[in-house]
Design a protein around this motif. Structure first.
Motif, PDB file in Angstrom:
ATOM      1  N   GLN A  51      10.776  13.348  45.271  1.00  0.00           N
ATOM      2  CA  GLN A  51       9.762  14.276  44.568  1.00  0.00           C
ATOM      3  C   GLN A  51       8.402  14.043  44.904  1.00  0.00           C
ATOM      4  OE1 GLN A  51      11.704  14.792  40.750  1.00  0.00           O
ATOM      5  NE2 GLN A  51      11.691  16.835  40.897  1.00  0.00           N
ATOM      6  N   LYS A  52       8.054  12.831  44.397  1.00  0.00           N
ATOM      7  CA  LYS A  52       6.715  12.334  44.622  1.00  0.00           C
ATOM      8  C   LYS A  52       6.240  12.387  45.890  1.00  0.00           C
ATOM      9  CE  LYS A  52       7.245   9.065  40.694  1.00  0.00           C
ATOM     10  NZ  LYS A  52       7.343   7.526  40.418  1.00  0.00           N
ATOM     11  N   LEU A  53       7.201  11.759  46.841  1.00  0.00           N
ATOM     12  CA  LEU A  53       6.617  11.984  48.386  1.00  0.00           C
ATOM     13  C   LEU A  53       6.470  13.359  48.855  1.00  0.00           C
ATOM     14  CD1 LEU A  53       9.535   9.203  49.415  1.00  0.00           C
ATOM     15  CD2 LEU A  53       6.635   8.963  49.498  1.00  0.00           C
ATOM     16  N   GLN A  54       7.313  14.306  48.562  1.00  0.00           N
ATOM     17  CA  GLN A  54       7.184  15.853  48.886  1.00  0.00           C
ATOM     18  C   GLN A  54       5.888  16.356  48.368  1.00  0.00           C
ATOM     19  OE1 GLN A  54      10.756  17.605  47.477  1.00  0.00           O
ATOM     20  NE2 GLN A  54      12.027  16.937  49.396  1.00  0.00           N
ATOM     21  N   ALA A  55       5.469  16.020  47.045  1.00  0.00           N
ATOM     22  CA  ALA A  55       4.446  16.346  46.565  1.00  0.00           C
ATOM     23  C   ALA A  55       3.151  15.910  47.423  1.00  0.00           C
ATOM     24  CB  ALA A  55       4.243  16.139  44.880  1.00  0.00           C
ATOM     25  N   LEU A  56       3.086  14.535  47.560  1.00  0.00           N
ATOM     26  CA  LEU A  56       1.845  14.204  48.078  1.00  0.00           C
ATOM     27  C   LEU A  56       1.777  14.764  49.561  1.00  0.00           C
ATOM     28  CD1 LEU A  56      -0.611  12.254  48.270  1.00  0.00           C
ATOM     29  CD2 LEU A  56       1.195  10.453  49.095  1.00  0.00           C
ATOM     30  N   PHE A  57       2.815  14.657  50.392  1.00  0.00           N
ATOM     31  CA  PHE A  57       2.781  15.403  51.764  1.00  0.00           C
ATOM     32  C   PHE A  57       2.472  16.570  51.755  1.00  0.00           C
ATOM     33  CE2 PHE A  57       5.073  11.538  52.895  1.00  0.00           C
ATOM     34  CZ  PHE A  57       4.819  11.220  54.394  1.00  0.00           C
ATOM     35  N   ARG A  58       2.731  17.733  50.937  1.00  0.00           N
ATOM     36  CA  ARG A  58       2.584  18.986  50.880  1.00  0.00           C
ATOM     37  C   ARG A  58       0.925  19.181  50.491  1.00  0.00           C
ATOM     38  NH1 ARG A  58       7.712  19.931  47.367  1.00  0.00           N
ATOM     39  NH2 ARG A  58       9.278  20.445  48.887  1.00  0.00           N
ATOM     40  N   ASP A  59       0.752  18.468  49.664  1.00  0.00           N
ATOM     41  CA  ASP A  59      -0.722  18.513  48.965  1.00  0.00           C
ATOM     42  C   ASP A  59      -1.760  18.022  49.978  1.00  0.00           C
ATOM     43  OD1 ASP A  59      -2.951  18.753  46.918  1.00  0.00           O
ATOM     44  OD2 ASP A  59      -3.079  16.454  47.219  1.00  0.00           O
ATOM     45  N   LYS A  60      -1.255  17.099  50.980  1.00  0.00           N
ATOM     46  CA  LYS A  60      -2.291  16.761  51.956  1.00  0.00           C
ATOM     47  C   LYS A  60      -2.131  17.515  53.311  1.00  0.00           C
ATOM     48  CE  LYS A  60      -3.654  13.775  49.010  1.00  0.00           C
ATOM     49  NZ  LYS A  60      -4.944  14.099  48.322  1.00  0.00           N
ATOM     50  N   GLY A  61      -1.393  18.453  53.402  1.00  0.00           N
ATOM     51  CA  GLY A  61      -0.996  19.242  54.563  1.00  0.00           C
ATOM     52  C   GLY A  61      -0.376  18.427  55.527  1.00  0.00           C
ATOM     53  N   LEU A  62       0.719  17.494  55.194  1.00  0.00           N
ATOM     54  CA  LEU A  62       1.702  16.647  56.154  1.00  0.00           C
ATOM     55  C   LEU A  62       2.872  17.513  55.941  1.00  0.00           C
ATOM     56  CD1 LEU A  62       0.755  13.249  55.458  1.00  0.00           C
ATOM     57  CD2 LEU A  62      -0.385  14.526  56.896  1.00  0.00           C
ATOM     58  N   GLU A  63       3.794  17.530  57.116  1.00  0.00           N
ATOM     59  CA  GLU A  63       4.854  18.255  57.197  1.00  0.00           C
ATOM     60  C   GLU A  63       5.821  17.538  56.291  1.00  0.00           C
ATOM     61  OE1 GLU A  63       5.196  20.960  58.762  1.00  0.00           O
ATOM     62  OE2 GLU A  63       3.622  21.178  59.859  1.00  0.00           O
ATOM     63  N   VAL A  64       6.792  18.459  55.758  1.00  0.00           N
ATOM     64  CA  VAL A  64       8.092  18.114  55.052  1.00  0.00           C
ATOM     65  C   VAL A  64       9.092  18.777  55.632  1.00  0.00           C
ATOM     66  CG1 VAL A  64       9.284  18.084  52.816  1.00  0.00           C
ATOM     67  CG2 VAL A  64       6.744  17.650  52.621  1.00  0.00           C
ATOM     68  N   ILE A  65      10.042  18.023  56.118  1.00  0.00           N
ATOM     69  CA  ILE A  65      11.088  18.438  56.854  1.00  0.00           C
ATOM     70  C   ILE A  65      12.623  18.209  56.226  1.00  0.00           C
ATOM     71  CG2 ILE A  65      12.326  18.552  59.334  1.00  0.00           C
ATOM     72  CD1 ILE A  65       9.515  17.878  60.486  1.00  0.00           C
ATOM     73  N   HIS A  66      13.403  19.280  56.121  1.00  0.00           N
ATOM     74  CA  HIS A  66      14.434  19.034  55.490  1.00  0.00           C
ATOM     75  C   HIS A  66      15.744  19.152  56.436  1.00  0.00           C
ATOM     76  CE1 HIS A  66      12.657  19.728  51.270  1.00  0.00           C
ATOM     77  NE2 HIS A  66      11.913  20.294  52.016  1.00  0.00           N
ATOM     78  N   ILE A  67      16.487  17.858  56.501  1.00  0.00           N
ATOM     79  CA  ILE A  67      17.717  17.850  57.419  1.00  0.00           C
ATOM     80  C   ILE A  67      18.961  18.004  56.716  1.00  0.00           C
ATOM     81  CG2 ILE A  67      18.650  16.634  59.196  1.00  0.00           C
ATOM     82  CD1 ILE A  67      15.985  15.213  59.798  1.00  0.00           C
ATOM     83  N   ARG A  68      19.778  18.847  57.015  1.00  0.00           N
ATOM     84  CA  ARG A  68      21.092  19.120  56.441  1.00  0.00           C
ATOM     85  C   ARG A  68      22.198  19.556  57.444  1.00  0.00           C
ATOM     86  NH1 ARG A  68      20.710  25.232  53.556  1.00  0.00           N
ATOM     87  NH2 ARG A  68      20.046  26.275  55.545  1.00  0.00           N
ATOM     88  N   VAL A  69      23.316  18.899  56.827  1.00  0.00           N
ATOM     89  CA  VAL A  69      24.582  19.389  57.522  1.00  0.00           C
ATOM     90  C   VAL A  69      25.150  20.923  57.391  1.00  0.00           C
ATOM     91  CG1 VAL A  69      26.904  18.797  57.824  1.00  0.00           C
ATOM     92  CG2 VAL A  69      25.496  16.985  57.143  1.00  0.00           C
ATOM     93  N   MET A  70      24.803  21.513  58.436  1.00  0.00           N
ATOM     94  CA  MET A  70      25.447  23.056  58.208  1.00  0.00           C
ATOM     95  C   MET A  70      25.671  23.349  59.524  1.00  0.00           C
ATOM     96  SD  MET A  70      23.676  26.173  56.355  1.00  0.00           S
ATOM     97  CE  MET A  70      22.738  26.906  58.076  1.00  0.00           C
ATOM     98  N   SER A  71      27.047  23.962  59.674  1.00  0.00           N
ATOM     99  CA  SER A  71      27.528  24.666  61.216  1.00  0.00           C
ATOM    100  C   SER A  71      26.616  26.045  61.225  1.00  0.00           C
ATOM    101  CB  SER A  71      28.759  24.815  61.155  1.00  0.00           C
ATOM    102  OG  SER A  71      29.217  25.698  59.781  1.00  0.00           O
ATOM    103  N   GLN A  72      26.613  26.437  62.348  1.00  0.00           N
ATOM    104  CA  GLN A  72      26.381  27.859  62.670  1.00  0.00           C
ATOM    105  C   GLN A  72      27.345  28.987  62.419  1.00  0.00           C
ATOM    106  OE1 GLN A  72      23.572  28.564  66.157  1.00  0.00           O
ATOM    107  NE2 GLN A  72      23.991  26.296  66.456  1.00  0.00           N
ATOM    108  N   THR A  73      28.586  28.338  62.380  1.00  0.00           N
ATOM    109  CA  THR A  73      29.664  29.386  62.431  1.00  0.00           C
ATOM    110  C   THR A  73      30.567  29.251  60.993  1.00  0.00           C
ATOM    111  OG1 THR A  73      30.959  27.551  63.641  1.00  0.00           O
ATOM    112  CG2 THR A  73      29.860  29.337  64.880  1.00  0.00           C
ATOM    113  N   ASP A  74      31.009  30.198  60.655  1.00  0.00           N
ATOM    114  CA  ASP A  74      31.897  29.865  59.378  1.00  0.00           C
ATOM    115  C   ASP A  74      33.133  29.238  59.607  1.00  0.00           C
ATOM    116  OD1 ASP A  74      30.207  31.628  57.883  1.00  0.00           O
ATOM    117  OD2 ASP A  74      31.200  33.650  58.579  1.00  0.00           O
TER     118      ASP A  74
END
Length: 215
Positions: A51-74
């Motif tokens: 949470q702290k890292l995300q807040a700082l990166f967003r505040d400073k205009g740096l990219e926050v990228i979320h990576i997750r497991v999810m298929s394209q198909t049902d």
């Protein structure tokens, strides 16, 4: 170097009690003792640090990228061989594919879906990072010795400069965590901790502002 924060697999699949791979209390990869250690570390240390890292990166205009497991198909037919073999299936709209609320994406963040342990080779992450001009990747999330390690190793091979944020990652035990950090540090990445990273970024940004007037 432009930097980005990679938040890896912080979703209901593997970061929530009683959900996903932990729906069965006897999940063999961790066991009861391992689960208690993992969730204590996750809830008391990892998620607050992310949470702290995300807040700082967003505040400073740096990219926050979320990576997750999810298929394209049902039906998950686009999953990797090992995800099919392990019966890991997160179709679109499933509870398992949802992010943990406290560290979920906000407006302006980027989301990358993957169908294997790491995102390189089965998502558009490399082309996305190239277009954004990003070379330095600060990695946090779970599991340290699985998805985080896979991401870091591939990123290093692709020519990026990965950074492992040690106290913003978690695995099944102190021993597994330490072994993974020792295995990666100095070979595939640099190892940092949240407090020093936050301070270093603040100092660096103040220096850039002073020298260039930017931001």
């Amino acid at each position: 170097m432009k930097s980005a924060l990679l938040c890896i697999d912080l979703q209901y699949l593997d970061a929530a009690r009683g959900c996903g791979v932990f729906a069965d209390s006897g999940y063999s990869a961790f066991g009861k003792e391992g689960q208690e250690y993992y969730f204590a570390r996750l809830e008391k240390q990892v998620l607050p640090n992310v949470q702290k890292l995300q807040a700082l990166f967003r505040d400073k205009g740096l990219e926050v990228i979320h990576i997750r497991v999810m298929s394209q198909t049902d039906d998950g037919r686009d999953r990797s061989y090992w995800h099919r073999k392990l019966d890991l299936h997160c179709p679109p709209g499933s509870r398992e594919s949802e992010f943990i609320e406290s560290v979920a994406p906000k407006s302006g963040d980027l989301v990358i879906n993957k169908t294997a342990s790491g995102p390189f080779g089965n998502s558009n992450i490399h082309s996305l990072l190239s277009r954004l001009g990003i070379a330095q990747l600060y990695c946090c999330g779970v599991f340290t010795d699985v998805a985080v390690e896979s991401t870091i190793r591939a990123a290093a091979d692709f020519g990026y400069c990965p950074m492992l944020i040690e106290d913003a990652t978690a695995s099944a035990s102190d021993m597994v965590q330490a072994e993974c950090v020792n295995r990666l540090g100095g070979r595939y990445c640099e190892v940092v901790r949240t407090a020093e990273l936050l301070e270093d970024l603040e100092q660096h940004i103040r220096s850039v502002r002073k020298e260039t007037g930017y931001w």
